[in-house]
Design a protein around this motif. Structure first.
Motif, PDB file in Angstrom:
ATOM      1  N   PRO A 295      14.409  68.459  53.226  1.00  0.00           N
ATOM      2  CA  PRO A 295      14.509  68.178  51.778  1.00  0.00           C
ATOM      3  C   PRO A 295      13.522  67.084  51.385  1.00  0.00           C
ATOM      4  CG  PRO A 295      16.671  68.092  52.830  1.00  0.00           C
ATOM      5  CD  PRO A 295      15.655  68.217  53.922  1.00  0.00           C
TER       6      PRO A 295
ATOM      7  N   THR B 116      21.510  65.691  51.173  1.00  0.00           N
ATOM      8  CA  THR B 116      21.172  67.077  50.834  1.00  0.00           C
ATOM      9  C   THR B 116      20.206  67.063  49.656  1.00  0.00           C
ATOM     10  OG1 THR B 116      22.959  67.248  49.222  1.00  0.00           O
ATOM     11  CG2 THR B 116      23.488  67.815  51.536  1.00  0.00           C
ATOM     12  N   PRO B 117      19.575  68.208  49.368  1.00  0.00           N
ATOM     13  CA  PRO B 117      18.696  68.259  48.183  1.00  0.00           C
ATOM     14  C   PRO B 117      19.419  67.884  46.888  1.00  0.00           C
ATOM     15  CG  PRO B 117      18.280  70.149  49.590  1.00  0.00           C
ATOM     16  CD  PRO B 117      19.468  69.439  50.163  1.00  0.00           C
ATOM     17  N   VAL B 118      20.676  68.271  46.761  1.00  0.00           N
ATOM     18  CA  VAL B 118      21.446  67.925  45.557  1.00  0.00           C
ATOM     19  C   VAL B 118      21.644  66.411  45.484  1.00  0.00           C
ATOM     20  CG1 VAL B 118      23.705  68.165  44.436  1.00  0.00           C
ATOM     21  CG2 VAL B 118      22.595  70.156  45.444  1.00  0.00           C
ATOM     22  N   GLU B 119      21.949  65.780  46.607  1.00  0.00           N
ATOM     23  CA  GLU B 119      22.130  64.329  46.627  1.00  0.00           C
ATOM     24  C   GLU B 119      20.821  63.601  46.322  1.00  0.00           C
ATOM     25  OE1 GLU B 119      25.790  63.610  49.747  1.00  0.00           O
ATOM     26  OE2 GLU B 119      23.814  64.132  50.569  1.00  0.00           O
TER      27      GLU B 119
ATOM     28  N   LYS C 108      18.488  64.738  44.318  1.00  0.00           N
ATOM     29  CA  LYS C 108      18.309  64.849  42.860  1.00  0.00           C
ATOM     30  C   LYS C 108      19.206  63.849  42.137  1.00  0.00           C
ATOM     31  CE  LYS C 108      16.922  69.682  42.687  1.00  0.00           C
ATOM     32  NZ  LYS C 108      17.304  71.035  42.259  1.00  0.00           N
ATOM     33  N   GLN C 109      20.442  63.709  42.602  1.00  0.00           N
ATOM     34  CA  GLN C 109      21.362  62.741  41.997  1.00  0.00           C
ATOM     35  C   GLN C 109      20.838  61.320  42.178  1.00  0.00           C
ATOM     36  OE1 GLN C 109      24.965  63.771  44.039  1.00  0.00           O
ATOM     37  NE2 GLN C 109      25.554  65.321  42.518  1.00  0.00           N
TER      38      GLN C 109
ATOM     39  N   THR D 227      18.162  60.736  39.620  1.00  0.00           N
ATOM     40  CA  THR D 227      18.817  60.546  38.320  1.00  0.00           C
ATOM     41  C   THR D 227      19.387  59.137  38.224  1.00  0.00           C
ATOM     42  OG1 THR D 227      19.379  62.891  38.227  1.00  0.00           O
ATOM     43  CG2 THR D 227      20.618  61.428  36.785  1.00  0.00           C
TER      44      THR D 227
END
Length: 143
Positions: free
Chosen positions: A85, A36-39, A41-42, A45
């Motif tokens: 994504p 996902t987009p959140v994953e 970004k993680q 990071t």
């Protein structure tokens, strides 16, 4: 999914062995087959926390975005209209490489070679200074 993507890159897109290796290195960073987009970004990071510089992240980003486009089953070339994504490009600090000062260049020009080997070296130094090529490029020039 990763294996199928790599097979298509190798056999349908005719990617080189080095490119296939690079795809493999980049895809190892993904947390799963369809992040996902959140994953994503993680993941970026995590890359930065492990010490990767922005330039390396951007390199892997290209391969990861290619994979993300592939799993979206899009038949058209990836572009601004794609809805899958994406990992955004990171700002990369510009490095200014050291160059010769005017005094250094004048010293090179004033140097007087004495024999064949020094003349050859002198010619190489002047060509490098004048053209700004890499030494490997200059040494492999052909007529």
């Amino acid at each position: 999914m990763f294996e199928q993507f790599i097979k298509e890159k190798r056999y349908l897109c005719n990617a080189s062995d080095r490119s296939i290796e690079w795809y493999g290195l980049a895809l190892k960073w993904l947390p799963n087959d369809n992040p996902t987009p959140v994953e994503l970004k993680q993941m970026v990071t995590s890359m930065r926390e492990k010490g990767l510089k922005a330039r390396s992240v951007n390199s892997y980003r290209t391969a990861i975005n290619s994979y993300m486009h592939w799993i979206s089953n899009a038949d058209v070339k990836c572009g601004p209209g794609c809805k899958h994504p994406k990992v955004p490009k990171m700002a990369d600090q510009q490095r200014i490489l050291p160059t010769f000062s005017l005094d250094d260049v004048e010293k090179i020009i004033r140097w007087k070679p004495k024999d064949f080997y020094e003349r050859r070296l002198y010619t190489l130094m002047l060509a490098l200074a004048d053209c700004g090529t890499r030494i490997s490029e200059l040494l492999t020039l052909e007529w």
